[in-house]
Scaffold this active site. Sequence first.
Site, PDB file in Angstrom:
ATOM      1  N   HIS A 165       0.863  -1.179   0.000  1.00 49.45           N
ATOM      2  CA  HIS A 165       0.000   0.000   0.000  1.00 49.45           C
ATOM      3  C   HIS A 165       0.902   1.232   0.000  1.00 49.45           C
ATOM      4  O   HIS A 165       1.740   1.398   0.880  1.00 49.45           O
ATOM      5  CB  HIS A 165      -0.921   0.032   1.217  1.00 49.45           C
ATOM      6  N   CYS A 166       0.715   2.090  -0.998  1.00 45.67           N
ATOM      7  CA  CYS A 166       1.552   3.285  -1.135  1.00 45.67           C
ATOM      8  C   CYS A 166       0.739   4.529  -0.785  1.00 45.67           C
ATOM      9  O   CYS A 166      -0.220   4.864  -1.486  1.00 45.67           O
ATOM     10  CB  CYS A 166       2.081   3.402  -2.564  1.00 45.67           C
ATOM     11  N   PRO A 167       1.099   5.240   0.297  1.00 42.73           N
ATOM     12  CA  PRO A 167       0.332   6.444   0.661  1.00 42.73           C
ATOM     13  C   PRO A 167       0.485   7.562  -0.367  1.00 42.73           C
ATOM     14  O   PRO A 167      -0.395   8.415  -0.471  1.00 42.73           O
ATOM     15  CB  PRO A 167       0.929   6.839   2.015  1.00 42.73           C
TER      16      PRO A 167
END
Length: 320
Positions: free
Chosen positions: A169-171
Amino acid sequence: MQSSNHRLRDMEQHHPLLSAGSDVESGSLAAGVMVGGPHTGHAVGNRTLWFIQDSCGMVCATITWFLVLYAEFVVNFVMLLPSKNFWYSLLNGAAFNSLAVLALASHLRTMLTDPGAVPKGNATKEYMESLQLKPGEVIYKCPKCCSIKPERAHHCSICKRCIRKMDHHCPWVNNCVGEKNQRFFVLFTMYIALISAHALALSGMHFFSCIKVQWNECSDFSPGVSVLLLIFLCLEAILFLTFTAVMFGTQIHSICNDETEIERLKNEKPTWERRMRWDGMKSVFGGPPSLLWCNPFTGLRLRRLLLLTQGRRSGSEFSV
């Protein structure tokens, strides 16, 4: 969804369903809900416009856009437009702005594309019976979103969904990187790395040229303001170039080895048939090698997007 051989390796997070008689656990649905439905937009059916309402992710995505637009401002108004060399400004301006547009388009496609979410709450008695499982077959249910998990899917606590081939998961893109949007994430890291390298090169040439003459002749801004803007741009470019170049290399390595970052960190032994090198690249980017691999607009239909945005509702995701 395949009806057999759903083997999951992170056993501590999943409960096996040995028969079709398991009901959905009450109160275990994830907080995020899909709103809208197939009847909200006839032309698009049950297509979804994916957007995760995560505060940290939305802030990081906004910062990303701000930094790219800041680089656009400095390159165009501090370095290129004041230049007396017309062709130098034209060619570099066209190249930099084109790459910036492609980078932002790739960012949007990564953020607004469903990464491969497994249907939520499908672990019902009726659905289990429809699978027509053979005696002894084992599939697994995610207790967090009450979905039957296919192989290589992992649950994301931020998206509140199980994601197929979830890499991480990439913010910065406010989304998971998974089966359906990994291509756009790779393009995003590539284009950001390219504009960062281009900005560094332009900054170096601008400093060198301004040393020879008066700073007042190099820019429409005062020398102090120009230097501060260029220093911040160089720091930003170095940071972005380092980060995105590493991420780009890591993603290409993962694709060529058909192994996600989660699988690599957990040292999971592959139980699937691996697609190595070019086969892996073709499966992610679609089709044989071509310039279309570098196009973040591939498959985008403006009319469908407009219909999707008109059918938006509140919730942790939007859909029509």
